[in-house]
Scaffold this motif. Structure first.
Motif, PDB file in Angstrom:
ATOM      1  N   PRO A   1       0.822  -1.209   0.000  1.00 54.28           N
ATOM      2  CA  PRO A   1       0.000   0.000   0.000  1.00 54.28           C
ATOM      3  C   PRO A   1       0.858   1.261   0.000  1.00 54.28           C
ATOM      4  O   PRO A   1       2.086   1.188   0.115  1.00 54.28           O
ATOM      5  N   ASP A   2       0.221   2.426  -0.096  1.00 61.17           N
ATOM      6  CA  ASP A   2       0.927   3.701   0.033  1.00 61.17           C
ATOM      7  C   ASP A   2       1.652   3.710   1.371  1.00 61.17           C
ATOM      8  O   ASP A   2       1.111   3.247   2.366  1.00 61.17           O
TER       9      ASP A   2
ATOM     10  N   MET B   1      -2.745  -9.632   4.525  1.00 59.12           N
ATOM     11  CA  MET B   1      -3.422  -9.227   5.762  1.00 59.12           C
ATOM     12  C   MET B   1      -2.949 -10.062   6.940  1.00 59.12           C
ATOM     13  O   MET B   1      -2.758  -9.559   8.034  1.00 59.12           O
TER      14      MET B   1
ATOM     15  N   GLY C   1      -8.200   4.157  -2.958  1.00 63.41           N
ATOM     16  CA  GLY C   1      -6.999   4.010  -3.782  1.00 63.41           C
ATOM     17  C   GLY C   1      -5.728   3.986  -2.944  1.00 63.41           C
ATOM     18  O   GLY C   1      -5.522   4.857  -2.113  1.00 63.41           O
ATOM     19  N   GLY C   2      -4.891   2.967  -3.150  1.00 63.14           N
ATOM     20  CA  GLY C   2      -3.581   2.926  -2.499  1.00 63.14           C
ATOM     21  C   GLY C   2      -3.609   2.532  -1.032  1.00 63.14           C
ATOM     22  O   GLY C   2      -2.584   2.477  -0.384  1.00 63.14           O
ATOM     23  N   VAL C   3      -4.796   2.254  -0.510  1.00 66.88           N
ATOM     24  CA  VAL C   3      -4.918   1.933   0.905  1.00 66.88           C
ATOM     25  C   VAL C   3      -4.630   0.443   1.116  1.00 66.88           C
ATOM     26  O   VAL C   3      -4.950  -0.376   0.269  1.00 66.88           O
ATOM     27  N   ASP C   4      -4.026   0.088   2.250  1.00 61.73           N
ATOM     28  CA  ASP C   4      -3.678  -1.317   2.462  1.00 61.73           C
ATOM     29  C   ASP C   4      -4.943  -2.169   2.617  1.00 61.73           C
ATOM     30  O   ASP C   4      -6.011  -1.660   2.931  1.00 61.73           O
ATOM     31  N   PRO C   5      -4.827  -3.482   2.362  1.00 60.48           N
ATOM     32  CA  PRO C   5      -6.012  -4.328   2.288  1.00 60.48           C
ATOM     33  C   PRO C   5      -6.834  -4.377   3.575  1.00 60.48           C
ATOM     34  O   PRO C   5      -8.060  -4.471   3.514  1.00 60.48           O
ATOM     35  N   VAL C   6      -6.191  -4.297   4.721  1.00 59.15           N
ATOM     36  CA  VAL C   6      -6.951  -4.350   5.965  1.00 59.15           C
ATOM     37  C   VAL C   6      -7.789  -3.082   6.116  1.00 59.15           C
ATOM     38  O   VAL C   6      -9.002  -3.126   6.356  1.00 59.15           O
TER      39      VAL C   6
ATOM     40  N   ARG D   1      -8.680  -1.064   3.811  1.00 60.88           N
ATOM     41  CA  ARG D   1      -9.678  -1.021   2.742  1.00 60.88           C
ATOM     42  C   ARG D   1     -10.951  -1.737   3.206  1.00 60.88           C
ATOM     43  O   ARG D   1     -12.067  -1.288   2.956  1.00 60.88           O
ATOM     44  N   ARG D   2     -10.777  -2.848   3.896  1.00 62.15           N
ATOM     45  CA  ARG D   2     -11.936  -3.605   4.377  1.00 62.15           C
ATOM     46  C   ARG D   2     -12.601  -2.923   5.563  1.00 62.15           C
ATOM     47  O   ARG D   2     -13.818  -2.908   5.672  1.00 62.15           O
TER      48      ARG D   2
ATOM     49  N   GLU E   1     -16.464  -1.653   5.839  1.00 61.48           N
ATOM     50  CA  GLU E   1     -17.367  -1.921   6.962  1.00 61.48           C
ATOM     51  C   GLU E   1     -18.017  -0.630   7.438  1.00 61.48           C
ATOM     52  O   GLU E   1     -19.181  -0.614   7.831  1.00 61.48           O
TER      53      GLU E   1
END
Lengths: 299, 243
Positions: free
Chosen positions: A35-36, A294, B164-169, B171-172, B176
């Motif tokens: 990520p960024d 994750m 955009g560009g945010v980490d997967p955790v 982002r979820r 929520e």
């Protein structure tokens, strides 16, 4: 082809790279996935000889990024994350400009860029600033290639680009790889990992894992289920309360439920029925790069 | 008012160029509506018309029951907006940003103070409350920006590529928050380039060259294309006969 030892870099008190060890083989299509804020841009800029590391060393084709920066600059193609061509020059003028700087001509290396440039040629008299996002990206790639580099450093070339243009861009990279160019490409889109030969998952200035995408996905160890019900938001809340649950994350139309140990699906089904859920569906899930990321990033 | 948004043959031309061609759709209250399309398909133009920032050339549209031609100011008061590019003032502190937007939305001082404390508490951001926004991690920034966009409890919140560009955790966690907001009755209108996120939406529209090429639930769309993922639906629509 690319090698780094213990690269460290901080901006003020904020660490951007916390000791990066990396090896990229000749001809490899290697992805920096994260990520960024993971440190991707800092790493690429150090390799492109545009930024000095605080500690550690890096070599491209056995040349040191500090001592031999002039030699390196002649043999790499670099595409920065931000569009950095001359907006008020035309497509053709930009390309000619970069060719001239490197003491070559468009004609001399046309073969290398032909596949990409044919799509731009109808607009060759248009100013770069007036191109669409996808076209700008293709022009930037042409300009990075015009001096026939042996290594391509691409910083987030597909960020903010729609799925169609992203797919086209990766097809271009595959064709370049076939011409034996080593490619280091960074991306925040985890799904693009599967398009690389090998990837490094990065988070907070550190590498979480380096491997072939398939091996990374196969390294997932916990039982993983895809669960669905009519009310997804309530489903997420309820699964989090489920004792055997390890993590619960929405994944497309399903929720990925990883378990501390194997649990019969019937048990989960019963639990959800008790909570008043309807249209329940439970099946085995194939882990994705995001599941791995994750899992690793939360340790 | 039964619908949060209605659009009927909504069109926008810039000179000879038609950016949006007669799009028609309705978004129900409390729905999470995904608004997808390739770069340059007309999404931003359509969104600007719906948020009262750009006057349509033709067609009709209502947002929160108000007409986009005659009542754009009423609309602006009832919507929230957040984009990846512009959301917060980086050289203001977290607390100051909340207070600033509370003021802009016309909330009473006392309420702004209460909301500020509530938000910081809910987001678990006490350690950052007096930090400049530029100094806090991106994921936190995006969650804060979203919370601020719904600070005044708008009928509809427009999210332009919020993740955009945010980490997967994160982002979820962000999605929520969207689910929660929708379950409380706020309509969510969202654009994204992440095709898995399209599946979090109740319904999705896909724009191709200024028109709406498909509009349905993600499940129905995948079924009608006979494919497994929204990515395949998207590629099929935007690149017909593709590859």
């Amino acid at each position: 082809m690319i090698q780094t030892e213990n690269l460290k870099k901080s901006y003020g008190t904020t660490p951007a790279l916390r000791g990066i060890h990396l090896q990229v083989q000749p001809g490899e299509l290697f992805g920096l996935i994260g990520p960024d804020g993971a440190g991707k841009t800092t790493l690429i800029r150090i390799l492109a000889t545009l930024l000095l590391a605080d500690e550690g060393s890096a070599q491209l084709d056995h040349k040191d990024v500090v001592a031999d920066y002039r030699t390196i600059r002649r043999s790499i193609g670099y595409m920065p994350g931000r569009f950095s061509l001359y907006q008020d020059l035309t497509v053709e003028e930009n390309l000619t400009f970069f060719a001239t700087i490197f003491g070559t001509t468009i004609e001399e290396n046309y073969e290398l860029i032909r596949d990409i440039y044919v799509q731009l040629e109808p607009f060759k008299n248009r100013r770069a600033g007036k191109l669409s996002g996808g076209m700008k990206q293709k022009l930037a790639l042409c300009c990075a290639l015009i001096h026939k580099p042996t290594v391509l450093l691409l910083d987030e070339p597909t960020t903010g680009v729609d799925p169609v243009s992203r797919q086209e861009f990766w097809e271009m990279l595959k064709r370049l790889k076939a011409k034996n160019i080593t490619i280091l490409v960074s991306t925040p889109y985890m799904d693009e990992a599967s398009l690389c030969d090998r990837v490094a998952l990065m988070q907070d200035g550190a590498i979480l894992q380096v491997d072939e995408p398939e091996n990374i996905v196969n390294s997932y160890e916990k039982p993983l289920l895809a669960v669905k019900a009519a009310n997804i938001y309530k489903l997420i809340q309820d699964l989090r309360q489920f004792e055997p649950a390890h993590t619960v994350f929405p994944f497309g139309e399903y929720v990925h439920l990883s378990l501390k140990s194997v649990v019969w699906p019937e048990l989960i089904h019963g639990y959800l029925l008790d909570k008043g859920h309807t249209d329940i569906e439970i099946r085995q899930a194939t882990p994705t790069i995001e599941d791995i990321f994750m899992e690793k990033s939360q340790l | 008012m039964n619908h949060a948004i209605t659009a009927n043959n909504l069109t926008k031309r810039f000179g000879d160029f038609t950016a949006v061609t007669a799009i028609s759709f309705e978004v129900g209250k409390g729905e999470i509506f995904g608004f997808l399309g390739a770069n340059g398909a007309g999404k931003t133009t359509a969104m600007r018309m719906l948020t009262g920032l750009s006057r349509p050339t033709e067609g009709e549209a209502t947002v929160a029951g108000f007409d986009v031609y005659r009542e754009p100011e009423q609309i602006k008061r009832r919507i929230g907006y957040m984009s990846q590019k512009f959301s917060l003032y980086e050289d203001m502190k977290v607390r100051e940003n909340i207070r600033f937007y509370g003021g802009i939305y016309g909330l009473p001082r006392k309420q702004v103070r209460q909301e500020t404390d509530r938000l910081i508490e809910e987001l678990g951001m006490s350690e950052f409350a007096n930090s400049l926004v530029s100094g806090i991690p991106l994921g936190w920034r995006q969650k804060l920006a979203f919370s601020i966009a719904i600070l005044h409890r708008p009928a509809i919140v427009f999210l332009d590529e919020p993740t955009g560009g945010v980490d997967p955790v994160t982002r979820r966690q962000f999605w929520e928050m969207i689910y929660k907001t929708a379950s409380e009755g706020t309509t969510v209108f969202v654009t994204t380039h992440y095709m898995d996120e399209a599946e979090y939406c109740s319904r999705v529209s896909i724009m191709v060259e200024g028109r709406i090429a498909a509009l349905d639930t993600p499940q129905a769309m995948k079924a009608s294309f006979g494919v497994e993922t929204m990515n395949e639906v998207f590629l099929g629509l935007t690149r017909p006969g593709g590859d």
